[in-house]
Enzyme design. Structure first.
Site, PDB file in Angstrom:
ATOM      1  N   ALA A  71     -26.280  -8.681  10.534  1.00 38.63           N
ATOM      2  CA  ALA A  71     -27.058  -9.063   9.356  1.00 38.63           C
ATOM      3  C   ALA A  71     -26.270 -10.171   8.644  1.00 38.63           C
ATOM      4  CB  ALA A  71     -27.239  -7.866   8.446  1.00 38.63           C
ATOM      5  N   GLY A  99     -26.850  -5.387  12.779  1.00 35.09           N
ATOM      6  CA  GLY A  99     -28.285  -5.597  12.954  1.00 35.09           C
ATOM      7  C   GLY A  99     -28.619  -6.140  14.331  1.00 35.09           C
ATOM      8  N   GLU A 156      19.122 -14.072  -1.249  1.00 36.48           N
ATOM      9  CA  GLU A 156      18.444 -14.413  -2.511  1.00 36.48           C
ATOM     10  C   GLU A 156      19.487 -14.802  -3.573  1.00 36.48           C
ATOM     11  OE1 GLU A 156      15.403 -14.933  -2.843  1.00 36.48           O
ATOM     12  OE2 GLU A 156      14.628 -14.351  -4.794  1.00 36.48           O
ATOM     13  N   LYS A 202      20.929 -20.934  -1.856  1.00 40.67           N
ATOM     14  CA  LYS A 202      19.656 -21.537  -1.427  1.00 40.67           C
ATOM     15  C   LYS A 202      19.660 -23.043  -1.708  1.00 40.67           C
ATOM     16  CE  LYS A 202      16.405 -17.668  -1.564  1.00 40.67           C
ATOM     17  NZ  LYS A 202      16.111 -17.397  -0.165  1.00 40.67           N
ATOM     18  N   GLU A 231     -21.060  -1.230  10.471  1.00 43.43           N
ATOM     19  CA  GLU A 231     -21.507  -1.109   9.074  1.00 43.43           C
ATOM     20  C   GLU A 231     -20.606  -0.236   8.201  1.00 43.43           C
ATOM     21  OE1 GLU A 231     -23.424  -1.024  11.685  1.00 43.43           O
ATOM     22  OE2 GLU A 231     -25.263  -2.157  11.346  1.00 43.43           O
ATOM     23  N   VAL A 264      17.312 -17.426   3.603  1.00 37.82           N
ATOM     24  CA  VAL A 264      18.698 -16.936   3.484  1.00 37.82           C
ATOM     25  C   VAL A 264      18.781 -16.005   2.275  1.00 37.82           C
ATOM     26  CG1 VAL A 264      19.558 -19.067   4.560  1.00 37.82           C
ATOM     27  CG2 VAL A 264      19.604 -18.861   2.070  1.00 37.82           C
ATOM     28  N   ASP A 268     -12.465 -12.488   2.176  1.00 42.03           N
ATOM     29  CA  ASP A 268     -11.656 -12.822   3.343  1.00 42.03           C
ATOM     30  C   ASP A 268     -12.238 -14.057   4.044  1.00 42.03           C
ATOM     31  OD1 ASP A 268      -9.500 -12.016   5.267  1.00 42.03           O
ATOM     32  OD2 ASP A 268     -11.206 -11.938   6.627  1.00 42.03           O
ATOM     33  N   ASN A 311       7.220  -7.995   3.574  1.00 41.15           N
ATOM     34  CA  ASN A 311       7.955  -7.184   4.539  1.00 41.15           C
ATOM     35  C   ASN A 311       7.155  -5.938   4.915  1.00 41.15           C
ATOM     36  OD1 ASN A 311      10.090  -6.172   6.035  1.00 41.15           O
ATOM     37  ND2 ASN A 311      11.203  -5.424   4.258  1.00 41.15           N
ATOM     38  N   GLU A 347     -28.710  -3.187  16.492  1.00 47.87           N
ATOM     39  CA  GLU A 347     -29.901  -2.387  16.187  1.00 47.87           C
ATOM     40  C   GLU A 347     -31.149  -3.024  16.793  1.00 47.87           C
ATOM     41  OE1 GLU A 347     -28.682  -2.233  11.962  1.00 47.87           O
ATOM     42  OE2 GLU A 347     -29.193  -0.107  12.126  1.00 47.87           O
TER      43      GLU A 347
END
Ligand code: NAD
Length: 715
Positions: free
Chosen positions: A68, A116, A402, A407, A139, A400, A296, A453, A119
């Site tokens: 559908a 659908g 924190e 950094k 569904e 690397v 999504d 993570n 179906e």
């Protein structure tokens, strides 16, 4: 030509055989309103044909019918129950007329015939599939159930048990499985599909195949005696409740409808299905799950657009082979982007490679890849203690330790070694991207790329745009994340970015609850069982790591002192001081051991109550509603603030970041969907009850405004 519609046509082939050919404008066939209307007209036209001897359904696309049109669902689901019921009934008239046409019918299925689409083919007498076919009824994954006869015809065709397995699990079956189950009657190569289907149809016309009996079987009650029925349905209900749980009503509703309709003929059974569908569509869960599906699609669409605009990433590099660096390198290699993995310590590189081969081995065991492919993937991760080869990388992910100084030094060092076109990203979880950008000569080629993570399992990657980051850089990194199989969401820079910025107010709400005497085990239980989080806040803190949380909490307090600053010692401080760091050292709010399967096992730690006693006023009991409100209101407010401040672009992206990054209960659809479902004014009233607890409970102005105007975030 018998009929020509916008989405399908009907014409005679030979000897009274008519072909309904689905061929909608665009790339796929969907059973949207237009197609249903055309199908209805086409079938009416067929009923007028005197010479008609048989009907074949085919597709002009690489897929038969994908389902559908889900984009039509939000509108349909907001209709009144009786309108919804009529909409289903009208569609069922069409499928019934297709099933009842007085000549044999067959569907030639290529590619998807889902929802659908499935179906529709269930309404024909026979089905032939090619080996690309995928047939099923997904569904229930959208919080609804088949509504166009799927829950009636499938059990009558293949038996109640396998049908309930497919419908309750929202499963799709490949051609060979569909054949074994009896969903299709034959599987052939794609190039012979049409001929095979026509031959079968001609056999039916010639009376060599008994099509009438097959049709009657789909219209009659299920063939189950009382004992078999009791066994089947009791087992199915038990299993479904165990798998789906109490927050997902669709699978159990579908099973109950199949049970209730077992002794009924098709037309009565369709009414049971109709009622089941309408009840589900009118619940809060279906709009939430449909919303997630559409959100999504929206994110995937944005990533596709970015892939068109941004340069492709053919080679990558990861700096740091720790928990995150190792995971990122594995994921990149798995999805076909070779990667250099650099660390300063050989043991880290060894660990990173071991982890990658462990994950690949699991895939090998599951039959998802073969030995050759596995070796190829492993060989595409190049561990090194030097920068050799780094200049070939299109994108570099720094992962690397924190530490802003480390950094900054690493980022500046690597920038010297790569060309002007290379994009550099950081996987930092707390250091502002704008701050790190200061150590670079080409800040326009730099952004955050925040993985979660464990990398191979968590779908979200937050892409953080700094003030100097160019759109070209963003497009390239979004496209790379999508190529890695992840869901990229772009946010603007701020302390905690989006996900951690909204997570820590939730932890703050939790700390305040503990301060005021709540039992953390009860809080966890309520937030897991009632609200639906995969883990309650205490358990989640243990998984994140108490040291990490303690550090991030300080960063958030510095970034947002008015809301996140605190003038009291909280439970996280106590845990940190006692070096109870959570799962990583086997003790935190809970204690952890390893079970026989090698999985971490969580137990109560009686000593924790004693440890926490100095920071707890006195034991108090809180209702489930108050526990939910006191933890969720700070998070919800912060999510709304992020939207109002433009940290995140849309409610859709915010909701998906919460579901994909934190495991926000999908049946609630995310914070904005949740707000819409409870009503903004109700939310404001609920939050106000706790305003005295501090600024994290203060409802943002924009939300108040919308509540006053009676608005919602979606629609
Ligand atoms: P980790 O301690 O497991 O790994 C860090 C690695 O960096 C170590 O192997 C270390 O040897 C290496 N390293 C240190 N200095 C280096 C240098 N100069 N060049 C190359 N390698 C160097 O840490 P982690 O948990 O993987 O975290 C890495 C980064 O990812 C941090 O910024 C962290 O905030 C972020 N992050 C962590 C998580 C998590 O849950 N662990 C989640 C999201 C983001």
């Amino acid at each position: 030509m018998i009929y020509q519609g916008e989405t399908l046509s009907v014409s005679y082939l030979e000897d009274g055989i008519a072909e309904i050919n689905f061929n909608a404008p665009g790339s796929v066939n969907k059973l949207d309103r237009k197609t249903l209307e055309n199908l209805s007209e086409a079938i009416n036209a067929l009923y007028q044909q005197n010479e008609l001897k048989g009907v074949i359904l085919t597709s002009g696309k690489s897929a038969f019918i994908v389902g559908a049109d889900v984009t039509e669902f939000p509108d349909i689901m907001t209709q009144d129950a009786d309108v919804l019921s009529s909409w289903l009934a009208e569609a069922n008239v069409i499928f019934n007329r297709l099933e009842d046409i007085p000549v044999p019918t067959i569907a030639a299925i290529t590619g998807f015939a889902l929802g659908g689409g499935c179906e529709c083919v269930l309404a024909t007498d026979m089905r032939v599939a090619d080996n690309t076919a995928l047939v099923g009824l997904p569904e229930t994954k959208l919080g609804i159930m088949p509504g166009w006869g799927g829950s009636v015809r499938l059990p009558r065709l293949i038996g109640a048990d396998p049908a309930m397995d497919i419908i309750a699990g929202g499963k799709a079956k490949k051609a060979d499985e569909a054949l074994k189950l009896g969903i299709v009657d034959a599987v052939v190569a794609p190039e012979t599909l049409r001929d095979a289907a026509l031959t079968m149809l001609k056999d039916a016309i010639a009376g060599k195949l008994e099509w009438r009996a097959r049709r009657e079987q789909k219209k009659a009650p299920l063939k189950l005696n009382k004992i078999e029925a009791t066994m089947s349905f009791t087992m199915a209900k038990g299993m479904v409740m165990q798998v789906a749980g109490p927050h997902y009503p669709a699978p159990i509703t579908a099973v109950k409808c199949i049970e209730k309709a077992a002794g009924m003929s098709r037309d009565e059974a369709l009414q049971v299905e109709n009622k089941g569908f309408v009840a589900l569509a009118k619940s809060d869960v279906a709009p939430a799950l449909v919303g997630i599906f559409l959100n999504d699609q929206y994110i995937k669409g944005k990533a596709k657009q970015a892939a068109k605009e941004g340069k492709d990433t053919q080679r990558a590099a990861v700096l740091g082979a720790g928990i995150m660096g190792g995971g990122i390198a594995y994921q990149s290699a798995l999805k076909g982007v070779p990667v250099v993995m650099k660390d300063i310590a050989q043991p880290s590189l060894d660990l990173g490679m071991n982890e990658a081969s462990k994950l690949l081995n699991k895939q090998l065991e599951r039959g998802k890849l073969n030995g050759l492919k596995m070796a190829k993937i492993l060989a595409s991760i190049q561990p090194t203690l030097h920068y050799a080869g780094i200049e070939e990388a299109d994108v570099i992910v720094e992962a690397v330790v924190e530490n802003p100084k480390v950094k900054a030094a690493v980022l500046a060092e690597v920038e010297e070694r790569v060309g002007d076109d290379t994009v550099i990203t950081s996987n930092t979880s707390t250091i502002p991207i704008n701050l790190l950008a200061k150590s670079l000569k080409r800040p326009e080629k730099f952004c955050g790329m925040h993985f979660f993570n464990p990398v191979h399992r968590m779908p979200l990657v937050e892409i953080i745009r700094g003030e100097h980051t160019s759109e070209e850089t963003i497009s390239r990194v979004v496209a790379y994340a999508a190529k890695m199989g992840k869901s990229p969401i772009v946010v603007n820079d701020c302390p905690g970015f989006f996900v951690n910025r909204v997570l820590f107010p939730y932890f703050a709400g939790f700390s305040l609850l503990l301060r005021d005497g709540a039992d953390f085990t009860k809080v966890d239980k309520v937030m897991e069982k009632k609200f639906g989080w995969p883990m309650g806040p205490a358990y989640l803190l243990d998984v994140v790591g108490i040291d990490t949380a303690h550090h991030a909490q300080a960063v958030m307090a510095e970034g947002f002192p008015e809301r996140m600053g605190k003038d009291y010692k909280d439970a996280v401080d106590v845990m940190f001081e006692s070096q109870r760091l959570g799962q990583k050292n086997s003790k935190g709010f809970y204690t952890y051991s390893v079970d026989r399967k090698g999985k971490p096992k969580k137990d109560l730690a009686p000593e924790v109550a004693e440890l926490l006693a100095p920071v707890v006023s006195r034991a108090a009991d809180f209702s489930d509603e108050d526990i939910i409100a006191r933890t969720m209101v700070p998070m919800i407010n912060e999510v709304v603030r992020c939207l109002e401040e433009g940290i995140i672009a849309t409610p859709a992206e915010a909701d998906m970041a919460l579901v994909y990054g934190l495991g926000f209960p999908p049946f609630r659809g995310g914070v904005f969907r949740y707000l819409d479902s409870i009503g903004l004014a109700n939310y404001v009233a609920m939050a106000e009850k706790f305003a005295h607890l501090g600024a994290v409970y203060e409802v943002p102005a924009g939300l108040r405004d919308k509540a006053a105007k009676g608005e919602s975030y979606y629609n």
